[in-house]
Motif scaffolding. Structure first.
Motif, PDB file in Angstrom:
ATOM      1  N   TRP A 176       7.490  -2.784   9.168  1.00 31.48           N
ATOM      2  CA  TRP A 176       7.984  -2.701   7.794  1.00 31.48           C
ATOM      3  C   TRP A 176       6.919  -3.047   6.760  1.00 31.48           C
ATOM      4  CZ3 TRP A 176      12.521  -0.571   6.619  1.00 31.48           C
ATOM      5  CH2 TRP A 176      13.479  -0.459   7.622  1.00 31.48           C
ATOM      6  N   ARG A 177       5.831  -3.661   7.184  1.00 29.78           N
ATOM      7  CA  ARG A 177       4.865  -4.169   6.209  1.00 29.78           C
ATOM      8  C   ARG A 177       4.261  -3.061   5.366  1.00 29.78           C
ATOM      9  NH1 ARG A 177      -0.402  -8.053   7.497  1.00 29.78           N
ATOM     10  NH2 ARG A 177      -1.378  -7.849   5.429  1.00 29.78           N
ATOM     11  N   GLY A 178       3.833  -1.969   6.006  1.00 28.32           N
ATOM     12  CA  GLY A 178       3.215  -0.869   5.263  1.00 28.32           C
ATOM     13  C   GLY A 178       4.149  -0.243   4.236  1.00 28.32           C
ATOM     14  N   PRO A 179       5.313   0.277   4.649  1.00 27.08           N
ATOM     15  CA  PRO A 179       6.231   0.865   3.664  1.00 27.08           C
ATOM     16  C   PRO A 179       6.675  -0.115   2.589  1.00 27.08           C
ATOM     17  CG  PRO A 179       6.847   1.514   5.888  1.00 27.08           C
ATOM     18  CD  PRO A 179       5.779   0.489   6.027  1.00 27.08           C
ATOM     19  N   LEU A 180       6.831  -1.399   2.947  1.00 26.23           N
ATOM     20  CA  LEU A 180       7.285  -2.386   1.977  1.00 26.23           C
ATOM     21  C   LEU A 180       6.266  -2.561   0.857  1.00 26.23           C
ATOM     22  CD1 LEU A 180       9.443  -4.507   1.266  1.00 26.23           C
ATOM     23  CD2 LEU A 180       8.111  -6.162   2.574  1.00 26.23           C
ATOM     24  N   PHE A 181       4.995  -2.710   1.209  1.00 25.34           N
ATOM     25  CA  PHE A 181       3.973  -2.916   0.184  1.00 25.34           C
ATOM     26  C   PHE A 181       3.713  -1.638  -0.613  1.00 25.34           C
ATOM     27  CE2 PHE A 181       2.963  -6.810   2.473  1.00 25.34           C
ATOM     28  CZ  PHE A 181       2.657  -7.668   1.436  1.00 25.34           C
ATOM     29  N   VAL A 182       3.794  -0.490   0.035  1.00 22.25           N
ATOM     30  CA  VAL A 182       3.632   0.773  -0.702  1.00 22.25           C
ATOM     31  C   VAL A 182       4.761   0.953  -1.705  1.00 22.25           C
ATOM     32  CG1 VAL A 182       3.636   3.281  -0.475  1.00 22.25           C
ATOM     33  CG2 VAL A 182       2.283   1.902   1.102  1.00 22.25           C
ATOM     34  N   ALA A 210      -2.835  -1.761  -0.547  1.00 22.30           N
ATOM     35  CA  ALA A 210      -3.822  -2.086   0.492  1.00 22.30           C
ATOM     36  C   ALA A 210      -3.405  -3.284   1.324  1.00 22.30           C
ATOM     37  CB  ALA A 210      -5.185  -2.343  -0.150  1.00 22.30           C
ATOM     38  N   MET A 211      -2.513  -4.106   0.809  1.00 21.47           N
ATOM     39  CA  MET A 211      -2.024  -5.274   1.554  1.00 21.47           C
ATOM     40  C   MET A 211      -1.031  -4.870   2.646  1.00 21.47           C
ATOM     41  SD  MET A 211      -1.477  -7.835  -1.696  1.00 21.47           S
ATOM     42  CE  MET A 211      -0.741  -9.135  -0.703  1.00 21.47           C
ATOM     43  N   GLY A 212      -0.729  -3.573   2.751  1.00 23.11           N
ATOM     44  CA  GLY A 212       0.233  -3.102   3.735  1.00 23.11           C
ATOM     45  C   GLY A 212      -0.263  -3.104   5.163  1.00 23.11           C
ATOM     46  N   THR A 213      -1.528  -3.389   5.380  1.00 28.05           N
ATOM     47  CA  THR A 213      -2.067  -3.449   6.739  1.00 28.05           C
ATOM     48  C   THR A 213      -3.082  -4.571   6.842  1.00 28.05           C
ATOM     49  OG1 THR A 213      -3.355  -2.263   8.424  1.00 28.05           O
ATOM     50  CG2 THR A 213      -3.781  -1.693   6.130  1.00 28.05           C
ATOM     51  N   HIS A 214      -3.128  -5.210   8.015  1.00 28.01           N
ATOM     52  CA  HIS A 214      -4.089  -6.286   8.228  1.00 28.01           C
ATOM     53  C   HIS A 214      -5.487  -5.751   8.507  1.00 28.01           C
ATOM     54  CE1 HIS A 214      -2.732  -5.148  12.290  1.00 28.01           C
ATOM     55  NE2 HIS A 214      -3.926  -5.537  12.687  1.00 28.01           N
TER      56      HIS A 214
END
Length: 253
Positions: A176-182, A210-214
């Motif tokens: 969920w991190r990528g779609p959430l930050f986008v 850019a914070m959507g991925t480590h």
């Protein structure tokens, strides 16, 4: 004992799917509630958070049932947009969520995917509910959205039915991190573009995404963000001719 454990696992899976569907049923209301906080800071127009909560809660708990009873009694009074959202979108998804709790899902990916397609179609039907339909043989502005929305409901129902009748893959792990930050970067851009201007908003939106991925390399991200910001600063006012502010209001004033 194995049967009991299998039944328990199925019940747990169904419970998580039911909760997800319930959240999906009120997703438009939640989005408007989050969006309404921008009105507090003057970042957008519309209702405030309290008004959004009261209006949608009234529509879900009283307005929509009243409209249904009125329709049965022959009342032709036009319902409000919030009531129509509850009737056309939220209530059908809630009904599916309740039925899902008692079903045996054989292919979770097909079933959930089909319901999500149905939700998109129902939302499109609600969004086009105030558009003019067909008059005789002439197409109105709402004819195509309703037609394609109806077809997508049928397609989604067929896919969901496949998930109940045939064996298939279970739900895969979803990050969920990528779609959430986008999504957050898009909302931030929409809310901040007027008070903060293109330069600050475009750069901040890119950095949020850019914070959507480590795996982000921040030096490269800063360089790409600066280049994209420069491109936006040239594209919107000079190429497209859009009257967008370049810098924050407090600097310009």
């Amino acid at each position: 004992m194995a049967d009991t454990m299998g039944h328990s696992a199925t019940a747990n899976r169904n419970t998580s799917v039911v909760i997800s569907f319930c959240l999906l049923a009120i997703a438009p209301q939640i989005f408007e509630f989050i969006w309404s906080f921008g009105t507090i800071f003057g970042w957008g127009a519309g209702r405030g958070p309290a008004a959004v909560v009261i209006s949608h809660a009234t529509a879900l708990l009283a307005g929509a049932p009243g409209a249904l009873l009125g329709a049965v009694g022959g009342d032709t009074k036009k319902a409000s947009s919030d009531v129509l959202l509850a009737l056309i979108y939220s209530y059908p998804i809630f009904t599916v969520a309740i039925l899902t709790f008692f079903m045996t899902i054989r292919s979770a990916q097909d079933y959930v995917g089909g319901i999500v397609l149905m939700a998109l179609a129902l939302f499109a039907l609600w969004a086009s509910s105030d558009l003019q339909g067909m008059r005789g043989f002439s197409f109105g502005a709402g004819t195509a959205p309703r037609m394609f929305g109806g077809l997508l409901v049928a397609l989604g129902a067929g896919i969901a039915l496949t998930g109940l009748l045939t064996d298939g893959p279970s739900m895969a792990h979803y990050a969920w991190r990528g779609p959430l930050f986008v999504m957050f970067s898009i909302v931030f851009f929409a809310l901040a573009i007027r008070p903060l201007g293109v330069v600050v908003t475009a750069f901040a939106s890119f950095m949020i995404a850019a914070m959507g991925t480590h795996e982000t390399r921040w030096v490269e991200a800063l360089i790409v963000g600066a280049c994209l910001t420069l491109g936006c600063a040239l594209l919107f006012p000079y190429v497209l001719g859009l009257p967008m502010p370049m810098f924050p209001r407090f600097l310009v004033q």
